[in-house]
Design a protein around this motif. Structure first.
Motif, mmCIF file in Angstrom:
data_model
loop_
_atom_site.group_PDB
_atom_site.id
_atom_site.type_symbol
_atom_site.label_atom_id
_atom_site.label_comp_id
_atom_site.label_asym_id
_atom_site.label_seq_id
_atom_site.Cartn_x
_atom_site.Cartn_y
_atom_site.Cartn_z
ATOM 1 N N PHE A 190 0.715 -1.423 0.163
ATOM 2 C CA PHE A 190 -0.046 0.104 -0.036
ATOM 3 C C PHE A 190 0.769 1.071 -0.112
ATOM 4 O O PHE A 190 1.876 1.262 0.675
ATOM 5 N N ASP A 191 0.318 2.438 -0.529
ATOM 6 C CA ASP A 191 0.941 3.532 -0.590
ATOM 7 C C ASP A 191 0.688 4.068 0.787
ATOM 8 O O ASP A 191 1.905 4.926 1.399
ATOM 9 N N THR A 192 -0.416 4.200 1.328
ATOM 10 C CA THR A 192 -0.550 4.627 2.677
ATOM 11 C C THR A 192 -1.472 3.821 3.371
ATOM 12 O O THR A 192 -2.275 2.893 2.745
ATOM 13 N N ILE A 193 -1.481 3.592 4.725
ATOM 14 C CA ILE A 193 -2.079 2.842 5.450
ATOM 15 C C ILE A 193 -2.733 3.563 6.751
ATOM 16 O O ILE A 193 -1.991 4.394 7.221
ATOM 17 N N SER A 194 -4.031 3.276 6.969
ATOM 18 C CA SER A 194 -4.828 3.932 8.260
ATOM 19 C C SER A 194 -4.963 2.786 9.246
ATOM 20 O O SER A 194 -5.602 1.754 8.898
ATOM 21 N N ILE A 195 -4.282 2.940 10.368
ATOM 22 C CA ILE A 195 -4.391 1.968 11.366
ATOM 23 C C ILE A 195 -5.053 2.873 12.649
ATOM 24 O O ILE A 195 -4.814 3.910 13.210
ATOM 25 N N CYS A 196 -6.361 2.191 13.216
ATOM 26 C CA CYS A 196 -7.177 2.720 14.219
ATOM 27 C C CYS A 196 -6.903 1.912 15.601
ATOM 28 O O CYS A 196 -6.675 0.837 15.584
ATOM 29 N N PHE A 197 -6.747 2.693 16.633
ATOM 30 C CA PHE A 197 -6.577 2.000 17.752
ATOM 31 C C PHE A 197 -7.608 2.024 18.965
ATOM 32 O O PHE A 197 -7.690 1.575 19.961
ATOM 33 N N SER A 198 -8.845 2.898 18.725
ATOM 34 C CA SER A 198 -9.942 2.889 19.347
ATOM 35 C C SER A 198 -11.102 1.859 19.131
ATOM 36 O O SER A 198 -11.993 2.144 19.633
ATOM 37 N N LYS A 199 -10.798 0.889 18.273
ATOM 38 C CA LYS A 199 -11.669 -0.150 18.016
ATOM 39 C C LYS A 199 -11.375 -1.245 19.070
ATOM 40 O O LYS A 199 -11.040 -1.194 20.076
ATOM 41 N N GLY A 200 -10.821 -2.565 18.164
ATOM 42 C CA GLY A 200 -10.556 -3.825 18.997
ATOM 43 C C GLY A 200 -9.363 -3.544 19.800
ATOM 44 O O GLY A 200 -9.274 -4.355 20.687
ATOM 45 N N LEU A 201 -8.482 -2.621 19.607
ATOM 46 C CA LEU A 201 -7.335 -2.611 20.578
ATOM 47 C C LEU A 201 -7.518 -1.793 21.829
ATOM 48 O O LEU A 201 -6.665 -1.632 22.503
ATOM 49 N N GLY A 202 -8.665 -1.246 21.911
ATOM 50 C CA GLY A 202 -9.394 -0.652 23.071
ATOM 51 C C GLY A 202 -8.537 0.802 23.863
ATOM 52 O O GLY A 202 -8.976 0.986 24.809
ATOM 53 N N ALA A 203 -8.026 1.498 22.907
ATOM 54 C CA ALA A 203 -7.442 2.589 23.145
ATOM 55 C C ALA A 203 -8.589 3.614 23.018
ATOM 56 O O ALA A 203 -9.703 3.495 22.314
ATOM 57 N N PRO A 204 -8.550 4.811 23.869
ATOM 58 C CA PRO A 204 -9.683 5.716 23.809
ATOM 59 C C PRO A 204 -9.842 6.684 22.590
ATOM 60 O O PRO A 204 -10.964 7.047 22.386
ATOM 61 N N VAL A 205 -8.704 6.872 21.936
ATOM 62 C CA VAL A 205 -8.601 7.884 20.846
ATOM 63 C C VAL A 205 -7.512 7.469 20.024
ATOM 64 O O VAL A 205 -6.569 7.496 20.196
ATOM 65 N N GLY A 206 -7.709 7.679 18.812
ATOM 66 C CA GLY A 206 -6.521 7.971 17.806
ATOM 67 C C GLY A 206 -6.443 7.040 16.502
ATOM 68 O O GLY A 206 -6.727 5.728 16.785
ATOM 69 N N SER A 207 -5.891 7.325 15.459
ATOM 70 C CA SER A 207 -5.343 6.585 14.516
ATOM 71 C C SER A 207 -3.993 7.197 13.972
ATOM 72 O O SER A 207 -3.898 8.342 14.027
ATOM 73 N N VAL A 208 -3.364 6.286 13.510
ATOM 74 C CA VAL A 208 -2.052 6.755 12.445
ATOM 75 C C VAL A 208 -2.107 6.499 11.190
ATOM 76 O O VAL A 208 -2.650 5.422 10.822
ATOM 77 N N LEU A 209 -1.946 7.390 10.425
ATOM 78 C CA LEU A 209 -1.528 7.375 8.969
ATOM 79 C C LEU A 209 -0.014 6.977 8.494
ATOM 80 O O LEU A 209 0.837 7.718 9.132
#
Length: 339
Positions: A190-209
């Motif tokens: 992939f050229d870019t990837i968005s990873i979310c932390f506030s779903k299954g990983l259980g963090a309260p806020v945030g994603s990393v591009l």
């Protein structure tokens, strides 16, 4: 109340809270929050990509990716049920003036052949096909997982036609926990990837591009104009680091509990069909004559929350705060609903 509306409803564990409270912080807009920097570096290294940018939400990371990979009047190819199209408020059109091309697909997944056949000719009457967006796992597909061999074929189509490829990886780790694949395999595709932390990983806020250093430099400018610049964000980033270190492998428990829920639903007289349960999302289709509202109201009476998914579909999502005892309570409660 047993809340299965989404895996976004979790609360930080005591250990995660401790990591947050003891985080070293700075001003991230100036680039000097050490915990944010550590999260960005850690995530980029995990995927074998050059750099990362921490943002408040997955919607923002997706929107930034589309903005930096395209120009106005370009076309985005995606599934018709993609989050970037359905659930981001028309952002690709509003923020980046992009035209979506919506494809059908098996449980939300599109193929290399479909993409190749949908690319517009070089003609002023059509928008220029520029970007492909895949979602893995696929929310509206019941947590379905892309076959990485198909993604490799899609990458080749993109290379052959000079298209960019973005991954909406909101529940990415649910996918690789199931398949056993490495994040680095995806970083190569992939050229870019968005990873979310506030779903299954259980963090309260945030994603990393994730992307190249040049892409992330541009992304930081776009994040600023989108209003996503945060100050002492390290308190939030610390929760994401903790999640990466401690909450990935446990996703398998969510998947097992989701499969049990799927089997329970199949036994109910008011459920016509249950989508295959690959990860932590269970979608049941009601029999004709039963509405989503009816089932949601009945569930509420039994102390269970779920969400309607349109066209007689109801979704249940397992997560960090849904344990074995909750599963037993769920089974007993839902069996009390009469048809």
């Amino acid at each position: 109340m047993i809340d299965l509306r989404s895996d976004t409803i979790t609360k930080p564990t005591s250990e995660m809270l401790e990591a947050m409270m003891t985080a070293e912080v700075g001003d991230d807009v100036f680039g000097d929050d050490p915990t944010v920097n550590s999260l960005q570096e850690k995530t980029a290294e995990m995927f074998g990509m050059e750099d990362g940018l921490y943002c408040p939400s997955g919607t923002m990371t997706n929107q930034i990716a589309m903005r930096i990979l395209t120009r106005p009047q370009d076309e985005v190819i995606c599934h018709k049920y993609s989050h970037v199209y359905l659930y981001e408020g028309g952002g690709m059109m509003y923020n980046s003036m992009l035209s979506p091309k919506l494809l059908e697909g098996n449980r939300g997944r599109i193929t290399a052949d479909q993409i190749a056949n949908s690319i517009n000719p070089d003609d002023i009457h059509f928008p220029k096909s520029k970007l492909v967006v895949l979602e893995n796992t696929m929310n509206k597909g019941g947590g379905s997982i892309y076959d990485i061999e198909e993604i490799k074929k899609i990458r080749k189509v993109c290379d052959d036609h000079e298209l960019k490829l973005h991954l909406d990886g909101a529940r990415f780790f649910n996918a690789v926990v199931t398949t056993g694949e490495s994040p680095k395999e995806y970083g190569k595709l992939f050229d870019t990837i968005s990873i979310c932390f506030s779903k299954g990983l259980g963090a309260p806020v945030g994603s990393v591009l994730l992307g190249t250093k040049d892409q992330i430099k541009e992304a930081k400018r776009v994040r600023k104009v989108f209003g996503g610049g945060m100050r002492q964000a390290g308190y939030l980033a610390a929760a994401c680091i903790y999640a990466l270190d401690h909450h990935i492998d446990r996703l398998a428990k969510d998947h097992t509990r989701a499969q049990i829920i799927g089997e329970v639903l199949k036994s109910l007289p008011f459920i016509e069909e249950v989508m295959p349960v690959d990860t932590n999302i269970v979608i049941g289709k009601l029999v004709e004559g039963k509405s989503e509202k009816w089932l949601l109201d009945e569930l509420e009476k039994q102390g269970i929350r779920a969400v309607g998914f349109g066209k007689g579909l109801v979704r249940f999502v397992t997560h960090l705060d849904f344990g074995g005892d909750d599963l037993s309570m769920f089974e007993k409660a839902i069996l009390k609903i009469s048809s």
